[in-house]
Design a protein around this motif. Structure first.
Motif, PDB file in Angstrom:
ATOM      1  N   ALA A  46      52.172  34.737  -0.961  1.00  0.00           N
ATOM      2  CA  ALA A  46      52.070  35.667   0.183  1.00  0.00           C
ATOM      3  C   ALA A  46      52.622  37.049  -0.149  1.00  0.00           C
ATOM      4  O   ALA A  46      52.274  38.035   0.512  1.00  0.00           O
ATOM      5  N   ARG A  47      53.472  37.125  -1.172  1.00  0.00           N
ATOM      6  CA  ARG A  47      54.079  38.426  -1.509  1.00  0.00           C
ATOM      7  C   ARG A  47      53.208  39.274  -2.433  1.00  0.00           C
ATOM      8  O   ARG A  47      53.588  40.389  -2.781  1.00  0.00           O
ATOM      9  N   GLU A  51      55.245  37.615   5.682  1.00  0.00           N
ATOM     10  CA  GLU A  51      54.753  38.819   5.000  1.00  0.00           C
ATOM     11  C   GLU A  51      53.774  39.619   5.853  1.00  0.00           C
ATOM     12  O   GLU A  51      53.159  40.570   5.372  1.00  0.00           O
TER      13      GLU A  51
END
Ligand SMILES: CC(C)(COP(=O)(O)OP(=O)(O)OC[C@H]1O[C@@H](n2cnc3c(N)ncnc32)[C@H](O)[C@@H]1OP(=O)(O)O)[C@@H](O)C(=O)NCCC(=O)NCCSC(=O)C[C@H](O)C(=O)O
Ligand SMILES: [Mg+2]
Length: 284
Positions: A134-135, A178
């Motif tokens: 997700a980052r 995020e």
């Protein structure tokens, strides 16, 4: 643009090899389309589908619908050529299947450059690595692949989807942390509107932004389930008004329908109204 301000109630898969279905989508009230080069396309049509899809996208006519192209994985003989072709297509994002690590997205970004990326979350390793996936700086959204996940987990089908809950929950946490969009998996029984409505309700309750779909008959059910209801909007408006009044009187808390309303509830109420406005804008 904050992608979460945009509606993703209905996200329809369309086989990239089927011009008739590709054309039909131009008139369907869907928020997004996944033009599929992966599972919906047979091996014998993989190469020609790329060409068919590129032409259809060039023709345009998809309006405000987000155009996402799903390629084959890099573990197949089509993946790299798909990614190169998508980098030249008139689309909004590329979707990579079976994402298991950050490195998978890096490999894609090497080819597709600035094109936003979406990730199919459908492997046990993907679930375990969801937070780091997700980052990724190019990642805009996650799509649950519940068929592949069920296969990998060797689960049995259950209406309550209990065997999938750990994976769905990990991906939801990762996406929300995020600020990514996250859409739920497909409901395979495309003639069972009641079953779909129930699964949509569950997905909405869990916090998904919308549902991936496989047939036009599923669109209205998802659009209704993932839009704020009249009751939700009415409550949101009353909460905002009551809180504004309380604040003007120097108080930090209001009460609506016997329940406290604090600043954080007002944030949610404003999000509900903003979502309804965004839906109204695309429905014009
Ligand atoms: C499921 C289908 C094979 C059914 O097709 P068909 O029998 O042709 O349906 P109908 O005759 O009822 O179709 C009526 C009209 O609607 C058009 N149509 C059908 N499906 C779509 C669609 N997805 N998008 C746009 N238009 C569609 C037909 O062309 C007919 O139009 P007309 O002739 O003008 O009246 C079929 O629906 C289908 O192929 N669906 C998509 C399947 C798919 O994409 N699968 C892959 C994604 S799911 C997945 O991979 C999940 C994930 O990875 C996981 O692991 O969970
Ligand atoms: Mg899959």
């Amino acid at each position: 643009m904050d992608m979460r301000a945009r509606p993703f109630r209905s996200v329809l898969y369309i086989p990239g090899s089927k011009p008739r279905a590709l054309d039909k989508a131009r008139g369907l009230p869907v928020d997004a389309v996944i033009f599929d080069l992966e599972d919906a396309v047979s091996a014998s049509e993989k190469v020609s589908a790329r060409e068919v899809l590129a032409q259809q996208l060039q023709q345009g006519g998809y309006g405000a619908r987000m155009r996402i192209v799903r390629i084959n994985g890099f573990d197949t003989k089509w993946g790299v050529a798909d990614a190169r072709a998508v980098a030249q297509m008139d689309c909004d994002a590329v979707l990579l299947p079976k994402v298991s690590s950050l490195a998978d997205l890096d490999a894609l970004a090497e080819i597709t450059g600035d094109l936003p990326i979406w990730a199919m979350m459908e492997t046990p390793r993907g679930m375990l690595n969801a937070a780091e996936i997700a980052r990724h700086p190019k990642l805009q959204g996650m799509v649950m692949g519940t068929n592949d996940l069920a296969k990998e987990l060797q689960t049995r089908f259950r209406v309550d989807r209990m065997p999938l809950m750990a994976g769905l929950g990990l991906c939801l946490l990762a996406a929300k942390a995020e600020g990514l969009v996250i859409v739920d998996g497909v409901y395979n029984a495309f003639k069972d509107a009641e079953g779909l409505a129930e699964e949509c309700r569950q997905g909405r309750d869990m916090g998904f932004d919308g549902k991936t779909l496989i047939h036009p008959a599923q669109v209205d059910v998802a659009n209704t389930a993932f839009a704020p209801s009249e009751d939700e909007m009415d409550l949101a408006r009353r909460q905002i008004a009551a809180f504004d009044e309380a604040e003007a009187a120097g108080q930090g808390v209001a009460v609506v329908d016997g329940k406290i309303v604090e600043n954080l509830h007002v944030v949610t109420a404003r999000e509900i109204i903003a979502k309804a406005d965004a839906i109204a804008a695309v429905s014009l």
